[in-house]
Design a protein around this motif. Structure first.
Motif, PDB file in Angstrom:
ATOM      1  N   GLN A 145       0.916  -1.207  -0.033  1.00 24.28           N
ATOM      2  CA  GLN A 145       0.134   0.132   0.079  1.00 24.28           C
ATOM      3  C   GLN A 145       0.814   1.227   0.037  1.00 24.28           C
ATOM      4  O   GLN A 145       0.516   2.132  -0.702  1.00 24.28           O
ATOM      5  CB  GLN A 145      -0.726  -0.081   1.246  1.00 24.28           C
ATOM      6  N   ALA A 146       1.883   1.020   0.577  1.00 25.28           N
ATOM      7  CA  ALA A 146       2.822   2.483   0.736  1.00 25.28           C
ATOM      8  C   ALA A 146       3.558   2.582  -0.562  1.00 25.28           C
ATOM      9  O   ALA A 146       3.533   3.674  -1.113  1.00 25.28           O
ATOM     10  CB  ALA A 146       4.153   2.246   2.030  1.00 25.28           C
ATOM     11  N   GLN A 147       3.829   1.124  -0.995  1.00 27.92           N
ATOM     12  CA  GLN A 147       4.727   1.583  -2.551  1.00 27.92           C
ATOM     13  C   GLN A 147       3.693   2.009  -3.352  1.00 27.92           C
ATOM     14  O   GLN A 147       4.238   2.847  -4.534  1.00 27.92           O
ATOM     15  CB  GLN A 147       5.178  -0.043  -2.971  1.00 27.92           C
ATOM     16  N   ARG A 148       2.444   1.845  -3.538  1.00 23.48           N
ATOM     17  CA  ARG A 148       1.428   2.107  -4.403  1.00 23.48           C
ATOM     18  C   ARG A 148       1.560   3.676  -4.603  1.00 23.48           C
ATOM     19  O   ARG A 148       1.277   4.314  -5.667  1.00 23.48           O
ATOM     20  CB  ARG A 148       0.087   1.401  -4.059  1.00 23.48           C
ATOM     21  N   PHE A 149       1.799   4.061  -3.582  1.00 26.38           N
ATOM     22  CA  PHE A 149       1.639   5.749  -3.483  1.00 26.38           C
ATOM     23  C   PHE A 149       2.996   6.229  -3.703  1.00 26.38           C
ATOM     24  O   PHE A 149       3.198   7.518  -3.411  1.00 26.38           O
ATOM     25  CB  PHE A 149       0.918   6.279  -2.170  1.00 26.38           C
ATOM     26  N   GLY A 150       4.084   5.451  -3.817  1.00 23.91           N
ATOM     27  CA  GLY A 150       5.374   6.126  -4.133  1.00 23.91           C
ATOM     28  C   GLY A 150       6.451   6.087  -3.149  1.00 23.91           C
ATOM     29  O   GLY A 150       7.428   6.674  -3.152  1.00 23.91           O
ATOM     30  N   ALA A 151       5.952   5.183  -2.114  1.00 21.24           N
ATOM     31  CA  ALA A 151       7.140   5.254  -1.126  1.00 21.24           C
ATOM     32  C   ALA A 151       8.232   4.465  -1.538  1.00 21.24           C
ATOM     33  O   ALA A 151       8.075   3.437  -2.276  1.00 21.24           O
ATOM     34  CB  ALA A 151       6.572   4.627   0.332  1.00 21.24           C
ATOM     35  N   LYS A 152       9.552   4.824  -0.945  1.00 17.67           N
ATOM     36  CA  LYS A 152      10.789   4.107  -1.600  1.00 17.67           C
ATOM     37  C   LYS A 152      11.187   3.132  -0.465  1.00 17.67           C
ATOM     38  O   LYS A 152      11.216   3.565   0.816  1.00 17.67           O
ATOM     39  CB  LYS A 152      11.899   4.927  -2.176  1.00 17.67           C
ATOM     40  N   PHE A 153      12.024   2.191  -0.621  1.00 15.89           N
ATOM     41  CA  PHE A 153      12.476   1.250   0.638  1.00 15.89           C
ATOM     42  C   PHE A 153      13.811   1.019   0.194  1.00 15.89           C
ATOM     43  O   PHE A 153      14.413   0.788  -0.722  1.00 15.89           O
ATOM     44  CB  PHE A 153      11.521   0.077   0.411  1.00 15.89           C
ATOM     45  N   ILE A 154      14.792   1.223   1.388  1.00 15.33           N
ATOM     46  CA  ILE A 154      16.069   0.646   1.319  1.00 15.33           C
ATOM     47  C   ILE A 154      16.001  -0.510   2.232  1.00 15.33           C
ATOM     48  O   ILE A 154      15.713  -0.233   3.672  1.00 15.33           O
ATOM     49  CB  ILE A 154      17.031   1.765   1.902  1.00 15.33           C
ATOM     50  N   THR A 155      16.358  -1.756   1.929  1.00 19.35           N
ATOM     51  CA  THR A 155      16.443  -2.798   2.982  1.00 19.35           C
ATOM     52  C   THR A 155      17.540  -3.034   3.539  1.00 19.35           C
ATOM     53  O   THR A 155      18.229  -4.097   3.378  1.00 19.35           O
ATOM     54  CB  THR A 155      15.982  -4.223   2.121  1.00 19.35           C
ATOM     55  N   GLU A 156      18.043  -2.109   4.392  1.00 20.22           N
ATOM     56  CA  GLU A 156      19.349  -1.956   5.184  1.00 20.22           C
ATOM     57  C   GLU A 156      18.947  -1.497   6.445  1.00 20.22           C
ATOM     58  O   GLU A 156      17.800  -0.907   6.821  1.00 20.22           O
ATOM     59  CB  GLU A 156      20.113  -1.188   4.435  1.00 20.22           C
ATOM     60  N   LYS A 157      20.029  -1.377   7.229  1.00 20.26           N
ATOM     61  CA  LYS A 157      19.824  -0.666   8.722  1.00 20.26           C
ATOM     62  C   LYS A 157      20.518   0.503   8.907  1.00 20.26           C
ATOM     63  O   LYS A 157      21.632   0.600   8.255  1.00 20.26           O
ATOM     64  CB  LYS A 157      20.430  -1.786   9.527  1.00 20.26           C
ATOM     65  N   VAL A 158      19.923   1.619   9.400  1.00 21.02           N
ATOM     66  CA  VAL A 158      20.402   2.593   9.710  1.00 21.02           C
ATOM     67  C   VAL A 158      21.683   2.651  10.567  1.00 21.02           C
ATOM     68  O   VAL A 158      21.458   1.971  11.607  1.00 21.02           O
ATOM     69  CB  VAL A 158      19.678   3.844  10.302  1.00 21.02           C
ATOM     70  N   THR A 159      22.739   3.039  10.486  1.00 20.41           N
ATOM     71  CA  THR A 159      23.954   2.795  11.368  1.00 20.41           C
ATOM     72  C   THR A 159      24.312   4.038  12.120  1.00 20.41           C
ATOM     73  O   THR A 159      24.901   4.183  13.233  1.00 20.41           O
ATOM     74  CB  THR A 159      25.118   2.508  10.246  1.00 20.41           C
ATOM     75  N   ALA A 160      24.064   5.325  11.720  1.00 22.54           N
ATOM     76  CA  ALA A 160      24.039   6.608  12.271  1.00 22.54           C
ATOM     77  C   ALA A 160      23.134   7.829  12.095  1.00 22.54           C
ATOM     78  O   ALA A 160      22.515   7.623  10.917  1.00 22.54           O
ATOM     79  CB  ALA A 160      25.526   6.916  12.450  1.00 22.54           C
ATOM     80  N   VAL A 161      22.781   8.565  13.134  1.00 23.19           N
ATOM     81  CA  VAL A 161      22.062   9.703  12.586  1.00 23.19           C
ATOM     82  C   VAL A 161      22.717  11.095  13.117  1.00 23.19           C
ATOM     83  O   VAL A 161      23.525  11.006  14.318  1.00 23.19           O
ATOM     84  CB  VAL A 161      20.602   9.698  13.285  1.00 23.19           C
ATOM     85  N   ASN A 162      22.520  12.081  12.585  1.00 24.21           N
ATOM     86  CA  ASN A 162      22.909  13.321  12.815  1.00 24.21           C
ATOM     87  C   ASN A 162      21.862  14.388  12.824  1.00 24.21           C
ATOM     88  O   ASN A 162      21.356  14.656  11.812  1.00 24.21           O
ATOM     89  CB  ASN A 162      24.380  13.812  11.831  1.00 24.21           C
ATOM     90  N   PHE A 163      21.671  14.701  14.056  1.00 24.28           N
ATOM     91  CA  PHE A 163      20.143  15.529  14.088  1.00 24.28           C
ATOM     92  C   PHE A 163      20.834  16.956  14.657  1.00 24.28           C
ATOM     93  O   PHE A 163      20.068  17.949  14.835  1.00 24.28           O
ATOM     94  CB  PHE A 163      19.222  15.303  15.014  1.00 24.28           C
ATOM     95  N   GLU A 164      22.140  17.212  14.631  1.00 24.47           N
ATOM     96  CA  GLU A 164      22.638  18.542  15.228  1.00 24.47           C
ATOM     97  C   GLU A 164      22.556  19.356  13.736  1.00 24.47           C
ATOM     98  O   GLU A 164      22.188  20.555  14.436  1.00 24.47           O
ATOM     99  CB  GLU A 164      24.245  18.438  15.233  1.00 24.47           C
TER     100      GLU A 164
END
Ligand code: NAP
Length: 315
Positions: free
Chosen positions: A76-95
Motif C-alpha cells: 500500500q505504501a509502495q503504491r503511493f510512491g514510498a521508496k524502500f531501502i532494505t538495510e539498517k541505519v547505522t548513524a543519525v546526525n540531528f545536530e
C-alpha cells in the motif's frame, strides 16, 4: 547524497509503514529504511513478522497472518510512491539541518525524520524458541490468549507484565502456570495479591525453562529447579514469555531524550520529539499499549505531524 528529502522513515513495522502510506499520499515521497532481513530484532515488518494469526487487527474478520498483513502495508505504501531501502541505519546526525541519516557509507539528507524502530520482547535464548514462536510460543497475551481456550499454558517472568498476562490468560486457559526463577515476585503487591487469589494460577517458584519441546507446535517444556537442579516436564500447549521488552533506541542515545526504561520521549498527544522535525511513533515510544493497531495509529499521527511541520517551515 546531494538530494534533500522531505521525510525519511526509520523502521517498517505497522507504525513506520502507516507513516509511509500517509506521507506518500501527501506527496512527500518518503524513503523508508526498513531494516535488515537477517536480524531478529529490527527485521523489516517488525514484530508481526514473528506472529502467525492476527485476529485483532480491524478489517480482517477472518484474521490474517502477521507477515501477510505487513506485506499488505508495504504494498500500500509502495503504491503511493514510498521508496524502500532494505538495510539498517547505522548513524543519525540531528545536530545540523538537513538531518543526516547514515546507512554504512551511504548518507541520506532529509528535512524531517520519523522514527519507528519498534521494540523487541526479551527472549530466553534457548533452543527451539525462534522456531516455535507463533506455534504455541508467544510474547503477547493480548494478541494470542484467545487461541488457548480450555488449554493448559504457562507464563515465564515475575514482573508486572508476567502477572498481568497470567491473570488475563486465566480468562481463556483451563490452567496457567507461572514460572519464576526466584521465590519472590518483582510485580507490585496489588498485582501479586490478585494473582495469589486466582484459582486457575499455579506458581512454580525457583524454576527456569531449560527446554522448549515440540516439533511443528509447542507441546511442553522442561523446567530446571534453580535450587535443586531437579528437572520437571510440563505438558502444556502454550508458553508466554513475559520477561520484559527492549526498545530499539541504541541509535538515538545522546541525540534524543530517552525515558529511564530506554523508550523515546515524545511530547504529550503528539509524535514530536524535543528536536523540531524529528518525530517518533509506534513501540519505540510506547511502553504501555504495544499493539499493532495503536502503532499504526501513531504512525498516522507522525506523518500528519511531519507534513504540517514541513508546511509550517515552507517546504
Ligand atoms: P520487569 O519488571 O523487568 O520484570 C521482568 C521479570 O522477568 C522479572 O521478574 C525477572 O526476574 C524476569 N526475567 C528477566 N529475564 C529473565 C530470564 N532470562 N529468565 C527468566 N526470567 C527472567 O519487566 P515487566 O514485567 O515487563 O515490566 C516492565 C515495567 O513495566 C515495570 O516497571 C512494570 O512495573 C511496568 N508494568 C506495569 C504494569 C501495570 O502496572 N499494570 C503492567 C506491565 C508492566 P527477576 O525478578 O528475578 O529479575
Amino acid at each position: 547524497m546531494s538530494e534533500i528529502r522531505d521525510v525519511v522513515i526509520i523502521g517498517s513495522g505497522p507504525a513506520g509503514l502507516t507513516a509511509a502510506i500517509y506521507a506518500a499520499r501527501a506527496s512527500l515521497s518518503p524513503l523508508v529504511i526498513e531494516g535488515e532481513p537477517s536480524s531478529t530484532s529490527d527485521q523489516p515488518g517488525g514484530q508481526l513478522m514473528l506472529t502467525t494469526d492476527v485476529e485483532n487487527f480491524p478489517g480482517f474478520p477472518e484474521g490474517i497472518m502477521g507477515p501477510e498483513l505487513m506485506s499488505n502495508f508495504r504494498s500500500q505504501a509502495q503504491r503511493f510512491g514510498a521508496k524502500f531501502i532494505t538495510e539498517k541505519v547505522t548513524a543519525v546526525n540531528f545536530e545540523n539541518r538537513p538531518f543526516e541519516i547514515s546507512v554504512g557509507n551511504d548518507k541520506y539528507l532529509t528535512r524531517s525524520v520519523i522514527i519507528s524502530t519498534g521494540a523487541q520482547s526479551l527472549m530466553l535464548n534457548i533452543p527451539n524458541e525462534s522456531r516455535l514462536i507463533g506455534h504455541g510460543l508467544s510474547t503477547c497475551a493480548t494478541c494470542d490468549g484467545f487461541f488457548f481456550r480450555d488449554q493448559e499454558i504457562a507464563v515465564v517472568g515475575g514482573g508486572d507484565s508476567a502477572i498481568e498476562e497470567a491473570i488475563f490468560l486465566t480468562r481463556f486457559a483451563s490452567k496457567v502456570y507461572l514460572i519464576h526463577r526466584r521465590d519472590e515476585l518483582r510485580a507490585s503487591k496489588i498485582m501479586q495479591e490478585r494473582a495469589f487469589q486466582n484459582p486457575k494460577l499455579e506458581f512454580l517458584w525457583n524454576n527456569e525453562v531449560a527446554q522448549i519441546n515440540g516439533d511443528q507446535k509447542l507441546d511442553g517444556i522442561t523446567l530446571n529447579n534453580t535450587i535443586t537442579s531437579e528437572k520437571l516436564d510440563l505438558k502444556i500447549q502454550g508458553l508466554f514469555i513475559a520477561i520484559g521488552h527492549r526498545p530499539n533506541t541504541d541509535l538515538f542515545k545522546g541525540h534524543l531524550e530517552l525515558k529511564d526504561n530506554g523508550y523515546l520521549v515524545t511530547l504529550p498527544d503528539s509524535s514530536r520529539t524535543a528536536i523540531d522535525g524529528v518525530f517518533a511513533c509506534g513501540d519505540v515510544q510506547d511502553d504501555y499499549y504495544r499493539q499493532a493497531i495503536t502503532a499504526a495509529g501513531s504512525g498516522c499521527m507522525a506523518a500528519i505531524d511531519a507534513e504540517r511541520w514541513l508546511e509550517e517551515h515552507g517546504h
